[in-house]
Structure formats: C-alpha cells, structure tokens
Write an enzyme that holds these catalytic residues in place. Sequence first.
Site, PDB file in Angstrom:
ATOM      1  CG  ASP A 261      -1.901   1.265   0.955  1.00  0.00           C
ATOM      2  OD1 ASP A 261      -1.604   2.192   0.803  1.00  0.00           O
ATOM      3  OD2 ASP A 261      -2.685   1.254   2.039  1.00  0.00           O
TER       4      ASP A 261
ATOM      5  CG  ASP B  30      -3.355   3.907  -2.712  1.00  0.00           C
ATOM      6  OD1 ASP B  30      -4.420   3.447  -2.636  1.00  0.00           O
ATOM      7  OD2 ASP B  30      -2.283   4.555  -1.438  1.00  0.00           O
ATOM      8  CD  GLU B  31      -5.423  -1.181  -0.316  1.00  0.00           C
ATOM      9  OE1 GLU B  31      -6.001  -2.131   0.221  1.00  0.00           O
ATOM     10  OE2 GLU B  31      -5.847   0.174  -0.141  1.00  0.00           O
TER      11      GLU B  31
END
Length: 367
Positions: A10, A110-111
Amino acid sequence: MQNRVVMLADFDYFFAQCEELRNPALKDKPVVVGVYSGRTEISGAVSTSNYIARKFGVKSGMPLFLAQRKLEGTDAVFLPVDHVYYDRISERIMGIFRGYATSLEQVSVDEAYLDVTEQVDCSFESAEDYAKKMKAQVKMEVGISFTVGVGPNKLVSKIACDSQKPDGLTIVTPDEVACFLSPLPVDRLLGVGHKISAKMESMGVKTIGDLAHVDIQRLVVTFGRVLGVYFFNAARGIDNEPVQEAGEAESIGRMGTLKQDTRDIEVIMDKIDEQIEDIYKEFCTKNMSYRLVGISVVMTNLSGKSRSKTLEKPIKDKQTIHEVAQELFDKYLAETELAIRRVGVRIGSFVKEERKQKQLTSFFQPS
Ligand code: TTP
Ligand code: CA
C-alpha cells in the site's frame, strides 16, 4: 498443504507523495491534495495529505476550508488532484511488482496483493528480505515508498499492512495469526461497518478475539449464512480467496422456483429481491464493484433463457441490481407469452474498487 505467503503493498500518502516526487521542495511542508469543486476558491474536499499535514489534524474527506484552518500559520501547500500523473506512477510500480509475484491483484491505484509463495519458497523469513528488496527497488527506480503486510492470506496481510505505516513492513506468520488478530477491534475486518460493529457490540463483541468466541450458529442466525460463515472464518484469520488477477473473478448469482408460475412482475421482483439480498451480502465481502447484471428465467414449458446488461460504469450499490433486473424482466416478458416458473439474478464483471472521493457530507456524519 503448504502455506501461502501473501503480501499487500500500500503506497504511502500516495497522491501527496507523488506531488513531493515532482517537487522535492514540498517535502518538509504540509502538503494537501484535494478535489476542488469550483464553487468557491476553497470549496472541495481533501483527497489525502502528507504526514506533516496529518500531524495538524488534516484527514482524507475533510472539507478543504477546514484543512486550511488547521494549517493556518504554516507554509502548507494545497494542490489539485492530478490523476493522470498518479496513474502513470502507479503503473510503473505495478510493473515492478509483476516481476516479484506469481499473481498480482491490483485493488486500487495504490494497493496490490502479491502471491509470492513460490518466490520465497513458503518461508516467512525469506519474505522479509524479499519485501525489503522490493521496497528498495521501487524507491530507487520510481522514488516512492510503500508499506507491506505479509501473511498467510489476503485477510491477514491487509490487517498487517494497516498496522504500521508509513514505510512499514509487518510480517504475521501462520503461528502468530491468532495472537495478532485477537486484540484488534472487529471493524478492522473487511465487511464490518458501523451497523455491523454496533450489532456486534450489542452481542458483547468488541475485538476480533471476542468474535472468535461466538459460535457459528449464532453468527449465522444474526447475520445470515454468507456473512455469518465469513465472520466465523475471518475471526480465525482464515481466508482462502486466491490472489486473483483482474478479470478472473466470476459472477455471484442465485436461482429459485416461484410459488406459482406467473407473469406478474411484482411477484417476480419479490422473489428477485430476496435473491439480491443474499447476493449483495456475499458481494460486500469482496470489496469490488460490478459492471454486469443478469437474469435467468425458466418458463412453464421448461425452456430457459438468460439476459444481461453491462453498465456504463462499475457500481457498488444494491438498488441498481434491482432496477436493472426489473428492466430486463420487463423486456423479457414483452417478448414471450409464457408464464415463468423459475427466476434468477446475478452480478458479475467485477472490478476492484477504486477509492472514491468521500462525499463532503460523510465528514459531518458521526463515524
Ligand atoms: P489511502 O491508501 O487510504 O491513503 P494514502 O495513500 O493517502 O495514505 P496512507 O496509505 O499512507 O495512509 O488512499 C490512497 C489514495 O486514494 C490517496 O492518496 C488519495 C485517494 N483517496 C481519496 O481520494 N479520497 C479518500 O477519501 C481516501 C481515503 C483516499
Ligand atoms: Ca496508501
């Protein structure tokens, strides 16, 4: 069976970190990235902020004027979101991740989950060095830091990742799962929102450890079969969901026989609504959006047909399933004179949930 080794990566304060990357002078100032609604100069909401701004109480979803008030007297910098730039950086990092995993499941910009079982030969000890290597490569080639959680499945790696940010690395081995989860509040589990955590609290359940003491019958009676079984397993850190490449997920559907053969849309939709309830509960545990709604019918003469509709954009809400199913049934009934004996509904074409900007109003609602 050998254990799996699953990572969740993350990216730290992602939009704001991207802004720091292209303008390093921002690094020691509070940085707020927001969506400007355009109504007044400062109307809009905070998408994210760097950790310096967070120290002053700035949070995602907060109105920009409030963030500005909290940062009064500082040399804070406010910037509008630039998705094209963030997506480009995200793609570069995801590209590097691909080289580290057997399968990669991107959850949002973003993960991503990585199944690295083979690469580390099932060893959590090797996973630590492996994650460090991955972090170093991304830092060197792209310049972005991120946090990693490592566990025997997605559920544990996600909670591990959330437990230490930014630039964190938390490893939870299969032996440590019970000790790690048990003191944490139940709302750390995916699928436990305000309503469910209130319900659990009324049952005396505050922590994941408390939840692990509730017997499965009671969970099923209280939350229904799908959620009850999910909570039973989740409380024990059990999660068999594979790390799934995009587009691999199947559909979720239900089929059932009507009390009597009918062409009455209200009777049909009553049955469909029961099925939607069930489908939606299962869907909520997946953290995805759907793009397809389909219906299936079996007529009095036992002939069967399916119809489906692809939506313009991925959706998460329950009402849309009802509306699209009704539209499909209306159309279908117009095409045939036969009565309907069995009906079913399904949703599919799942996409991983992109984080949406929180509504301004949600900030004012009690959390
Ligand atoms: P997060 O991963 O929740 O937050 P973050 O990356 O900014 O910070 P950290 O992980 O270090 O806690 O969200 C990822 C991006 O999604 C974030 O940079 C901006 C965007 N986002 C919004 O636009 N609105 C929101 O309400 C949230 C929570 C995030
Ligand atoms: Ca993040």
